[in-house]
Write an enzyme that holds these catalytic residues in place. Structure first.
Site, PDB file in Angstrom:
ATOM      1  N   CYS A   1      42.620  51.736  36.690  1.00  0.00           N
ATOM      2  CA  CYS A   1      41.374  51.608  37.763  1.00  0.00           C
ATOM      3  C   CYS A   1      41.655  51.928  39.200  1.00  0.00           C
ATOM      4  O   CYS A   1      41.075  52.392  40.004  1.00  0.00           O
ATOM      5  CB  CYS A   1      40.780  50.244  37.519  1.00  0.00           C
ATOM      6  SG  CYS A   1      41.905  49.151  37.723  1.00  0.00           S
TER       7      CYS A   1
ATOM      8  N   HIS B   1      42.568  44.603  39.293  1.00  0.00           N
ATOM      9  CA  HIS B   1      41.402  45.717  39.164  1.00  0.00           C
ATOM     10  C   HIS B   1      40.997  45.929  40.363  1.00  0.00           C
ATOM     11  O   HIS B   1      40.708  44.841  41.381  1.00  0.00           O
ATOM     12  CB  HIS B   1      40.481  45.053  38.244  1.00  0.00           C
ATOM     13  CG  HIS B   1      39.400  45.958  38.031  1.00  0.00           C
ATOM     14  ND1 HIS B   1      39.265  47.010  37.339  1.00  0.00           N
ATOM     15  CD2 HIS B   1      38.077  45.635  38.721  1.00  0.00           C
ATOM     16  CE1 HIS B   1      37.866  47.563  37.550  1.00  0.00           C
ATOM     17  NE2 HIS B   1      37.269  46.954  38.249  1.00  0.00           N
TER      18      HIS B   1
END
Length: 334
Positions: free
Chosen positions: A133, A55
């Protein structure tokens, strides 16, 4: 010589952290960082096939911007404290921070950019492989610095054909970090509160319109006028009659309100008896006998002339009676 003198005098204005705008004032550059988080226990399995799952978020002006998924049709972009894995959830672990470049944009410019990107990166459009993301971090970094993020950050998207089952294996909370879920819940509560407030205003306005309509219909043939309001009691104004130009007002409650129309007044008059009350009959008889002036309760005076009073007690045609039909008193009664 002149060039050396110029740079020795004004060289400070051309430092790597500042530039000159058209007005000749220095514009400060701000460092843009890429913060990378490791989804640590899943990577224990993914590393066996040479793929890491990460992430990432972009940090600028002390705020980190990232993207996550949710089932609603509004922005999935959220803010969190830089390099704070606890705000993201238990499955996130901070890995490293990478300097991407510098930007000359102001904080207000960046917020406008984030709002614009949020229209494209909506929560319901999130996809673990094709729109995650890291895709958002790459777009934001390019907008701010003109540079790309390292390729290994989003290698999963490039090798998605090798592991088509991976998206189904990842828990939903990994796609929606805790801080994003809190933001979504707050926005949902705000939408519900706004909807409830709008509904309450609509109901109150509808009730007021209904009250005004009913009273307007009654006033067309009636004798009262009401000014509608949102409270339980309103101003009741009596319409001026033909003999009076002024109108009187009072405050009444809706439960006690009785509207009287001209037909109601006429029916009340018909229901009353036209015969005088008993006390008026008795006063008239006394005035007739005594030949005196008697004032009725209504203010009208009855006068019996003395010439007429002298004839009281005379017989007419029937013995034992007076001219007015009353019996003559006997001696015992006298």
């Amino acid at each position: 010589m002149l060039t050396d003198l110029f740079y020795s005098t004004f060289g400070c204005l051309y430092s790597p952290t500042s530039t000159m705008d058209v007005m000749g004032t220095a514009r400060r550059k701000t460092v843009v960082r890429l913060n990378v988080y490791d989804m640590y226990w899943l990577n224990d399995y993914a590393s066996n096939i040479g793929v890491g799952i990460f992430h990432s978020g972009i940090e600028v002006f002390g705020v980190e911007y990232a993207y996550g998924g949710h089932p609603y049709q509004f922005s999935g972009v959220f803010e969190n404290s830089p390099q704070d894995a606890e705000e993201l959830g238990e499955t996130f672990k901070f890995k490293e921070s990478i300097v991407v470049g510098e930007t000359e944009r102001s904080t207000s410019d960046i917020r406008k950019l984030i709002k614009s990107l949020g229209e494209d990166f909506r929560g319901d459009r999130y996809h673990l492989i094709s729109r995650n993301c890291n895709h958002f971090s790459a777009v934001l970094a390019r907008e701010l610095t003109g540079k790309d993020i390292p390729g290994w950050i989003n290698r999963l998207a490039n090798l998605s054909g090798s592991i088509p089952f991976l998206e189904k294996c990842i828990p939903q909370e990994w796609l929606t970090p805790i801080v994003l879920q809190a933001s979504v819940d707050e926005k949902k509560r705000g939408s519900v509160d706004s909807a409830e407030e709008a509904t309450e205003k609509l109901v109150v306005r509808s009730l007021n319109d209904s009250r005004t309509t009913i009273l307007d219909n009654r006033t067309a043939n009636g004798a009262i006028i009401m000014s509608a309001s949102s409270s339980n009691s309103d101003r009741i104004c009596m319409s001026p009659s033909s003999s009076s130009s002024a109108s009187s007002c009072d405050t009444l409650d809706y439960d006690d309100l009785i509207v009287q129309t001209p037909s109601t007044f006429s029916s009340e008059k018909k229901s009353r008896s036209n015969s005088p009350p008993i006390f008026r009959i008795w006063n008239t008889i006394k005035a007739t006998i005594n030949g005196t002036q008697q004032t009725a309760p209504t203010g009208a005076a009855t006068v019996i002339p003395a010439s007429s009073a002298s004839n009281i007690g005379k017989t007419n045609s029937t013995p034992g009676t007076t001219s007015n039909g009353l019996a003559k008193p006997t001696c015992s009664e006298c």
